[in-house]
Design a protein around this motif. Structure first.
Motif, short mmCIF file in Angstrom:
data_model
loop_
_atom_site.label_atom_id
_atom_site.label_comp_id
_atom_site.label_asym_id
_atom_site.label_seq_id
_atom_site.Cartn_x
_atom_site.Cartn_y
_atom_site.Cartn_z
N ALA A 105 1.95 8.53 1.49
CA ALA A 105 2.11 9.85 0.88
C ALA A 105 1.17 10.85 1.53
O ALA A 105 0.00 10.57 1.77
CB ALA A 105 1.85 9.77 -0.62
N ASP A 106 1.69 12.04 1.79
CA ASP A 106 0.90 13.10 2.44
C ASP A 106 0.09 13.91 1.42
O ASP A 106 -0.94 14.47 1.76
CB ASP A 106 1.83 14.04 3.21
CG ASP A 106 2.59 13.30 4.30
OD1 ASP A 106 2.13 13.30 5.45
OD2 ASP A 106 3.65 12.71 3.99
N LEU A 107 0.58 13.99 0.20
CA LEU A 107 -0.14 14.70 -0.86
C LEU A 107 0.04 13.90 -2.14
O LEU A 107 1.17 13.69 -2.60
CB LEU A 107 0.41 16.12 -1.04
CG LEU A 107 -0.19 16.96 -2.17
CD1 LEU A 107 -1.69 17.15 -1.96
CD2 LEU A 107 0.53 18.30 -2.30
N LYS A 108 -1.06 13.44 -2.70
CA LYS A 108 -1.02 12.60 -3.91
C LYS A 108 -1.68 13.35 -5.06
O LYS A 108 -2.83 13.78 -4.95
CB LYS A 108 -1.74 11.26 -3.64
CG LYS A 108 -1.07 10.42 -2.56
CD LYS A 108 -1.78 9.11 -2.33
CE LYS A 108 -3.09 9.29 -1.54
NZ LYS A 108 -2.86 9.70 -0.15
N ILE A 109 -0.93 13.49 -6.16
CA ILE A 109 -1.38 14.23 -7.32
C ILE A 109 -1.48 13.27 -8.51
O ILE A 109 -0.53 12.55 -8.81
CB ILE A 109 -0.40 15.37 -7.68
CG1 ILE A 109 -0.13 16.26 -6.47
CG2 ILE A 109 -0.93 16.16 -8.86
CD1 ILE A 109 -1.33 17.01 -5.97
N GLY A 110 -2.62 13.27 -9.18
CA GLY A 110 -2.78 12.47 -10.39
C GLY A 110 -2.72 13.35 -11.63
O GLY A 110 -3.29 14.44 -11.65
N PHE A 166 -6.07 6.64 -9.42
CA PHE A 166 -6.64 7.98 -9.47
C PHE A 166 -7.84 8.15 -8.55
O PHE A 166 -8.37 9.25 -8.40
CB PHE A 166 -6.96 8.36 -10.91
CG PHE A 166 -5.74 8.33 -11.79
CD1 PHE A 166 -4.64 9.11 -11.49
CD2 PHE A 166 -5.68 7.50 -12.90
CE1 PHE A 166 -3.49 9.07 -12.28
CE2 PHE A 166 -4.55 7.45 -13.69
CZ PHE A 166 -3.46 8.24 -13.39
N THR A 167 -8.29 7.05 -7.94
CA THR A 167 -9.27 7.18 -6.85
C THR A 167 -8.57 7.41 -5.52
O THR A 167 -9.22 7.79 -4.54
CB THR A 167 -10.15 5.93 -6.76
OG1 THR A 167 -9.33 4.78 -6.47
CG2 THR A 167 -10.88 5.68 -8.06
N GLN A 168 -7.26 7.18 -5.47
CA GLN A 168 -6.48 7.38 -4.26
C GLN A 168 -5.91 8.79 -4.16
O GLN A 168 -5.61 9.27 -3.07
CB GLN A 168 -5.31 6.38 -4.21
CG GLN A 168 -5.69 4.92 -4.28
CD GLN A 168 -6.30 4.42 -2.99
OE1 GLN A 168 -6.09 5.00 -1.92
NE2 GLN A 168 -7.06 3.34 -3.08
N ASP A 188 0.87 -1.18 0.00
CA ASP A 188 0.00 0.00 0.00
C ASP A 188 0.90 1.23 0.00
O ASP A 188 1.23 1.78 1.04
CB ASP A 188 -0.92 0.00 1.22
CG ASP A 188 -1.94 1.13 1.18
OD1 ASP A 188 -1.79 2.03 0.35
OD2 ASP A 188 -2.88 1.10 2.01
N VAL A 189 1.34 1.61 -1.19
CA VAL A 189 2.22 2.76 -1.32
C VAL A 189 1.46 4.05 -1.00
O VAL A 189 2.00 4.97 -0.38
CB VAL A 189 2.80 2.83 -2.75
CG1 VAL A 189 3.60 4.10 -2.96
CG2 VAL A 189 3.68 1.60 -3.02
N ALA A 190 0.19 4.11 -1.37
CA ALA A 190 -0.59 5.34 -1.24
C ALA A 190 -0.69 5.83 0.20
O ALA A 190 -0.70 7.04 0.44
CB ALA A 190 -2.00 5.12 -1.80
#
Length: 291
Positions: A148-153, A199-201, A143-145
């Motif tokens: 991360a504190d801020l995830k950008i797609g 992209f839902t994460q 579970d890499v997501a």
């Protein structure tokens, strides 16, 4: 997630435009005096260029013609999660670089298509920034997501994504259109299974849509320009986002849903600066308070 050692993850498929997004981040970091450790997703491919060609042939013999860099078998996903976890805990971790071209070959001293040795991240960075294919991936084993504190797609509509990939691979890597088309077809199952779900994460998605005909991307002679595009910006959690301010600052923008704003393609850099700068400063200021 970590207050002392935050992580920003920019994820998107090959040809999606994540590199230009990274350049925007670099400009923000330079202006705001943020010291970042940069990690490219290519560094966590399992195979170098020659090894990948061999692995694809072996997979095809086993009945899998769709072995690709989009899939988890061709990548060191567990090692990527270990990096994220280790950095979030201590600000440390092991990274390497994949050599793409002559410039990187001269700078890093390794052949094109190979990796540099693993080395420790430079000390005392304010944050880690990842840019690549799997920055928000969740599998049965990893579970890499969550780290991360801020995830950008970064998600252009698929025909535009294909145009960008075809043009890049033809001009920069010498591939034919037929070669790139076969690559697209081979990767499609992994794209659906591993890239799209990320992209839902993500916390914020930037999706570029052309306003010109891209119905047959395999014969397109040029990439639609920013002036021939719009960008949809979707916020996973819109609470706290000052949409009125963004609409006033970005000309010809409008809201399409309660969590989405649409802007002219030429205003993407401005929008990213307005949206991302306060989020980055929030992460850095929290870190500096506790450090």
């Amino acid at each position: 997630m970590s207050i002392k050692h935050p992580i920003i993850s920019v994820t998107g498929s090959s040809g999606a435009g994540t590199t230009s997004v990274r350049q925007t981040f670099e400009n923000i970091f330079r202006r705001e005096h943020v010291r970042a450790a940069f990690v490219q997703g290519d560094a966590f491919h399992r195979y170098d260029r020659c090894g990948m060609e061999k692995a694809m042939k072996e997979a095809a013999k086993r009945g899998n013609p769709n072995f690709s860099h989009f899939g988890i078998e061709a990548n060191l996903i567990e090692e990527l999660e270990t990096l994220f976890q280790t950095y979030s805990e201590s600000g440390k971790g092991l990274i390497r670089h994949y050599i793409h071209d002559d410039v990187e070959q001269r700078a890093l001293g390794a052949p094109i298509g190979s990796f540099t040795p693993w080395t420790e991240i430079e000390p005392d960075t304010d944050l880690l920034m990842y840019e690549g294919l799997h920055g928000a991936i969740v599998t049965g084993d990893s579970d890499v997501a969550r780290h991360a504190d801020l995830k950008i797609g970064v998600v252009p509509v698929i025909n535009l994504e294909w145009i960008q990939k075809i043009q890049r691979d033809r001009t920069e890597r010498g591939y034919t259109t037929e070669d790139v088309t076969q690559s697209i077809l081979r990767r499609m199952p992994d794209y659906v299974q591993y890239i799209c779900p990320q992209f839902t994460q993500t916390d914020i998605n930037f999706q570029r849509i052309p306003t010109v005909d891209t119905s047959n991307p395999f014969i397109a002679r040029w990439i639609p320009t920013p002036d021939e595009s719009m960008v949809i910006i979707r916020f996973k959690e819109p609470r706290g986002i000052d949409f009125a301010y963004l609409l006033s600052m970005i000309g010809d923008s409008f809201m399409s849903r309660a969590n989405s704003i649409v802007i002219p393609g030429s205003k993407l850099d401005l929008a990213m600066q307005l949206i991302l700068t306060p989020l980055i400063l929030q992460l850095v200021e929290r870190r500096r308070r506790v450090m």
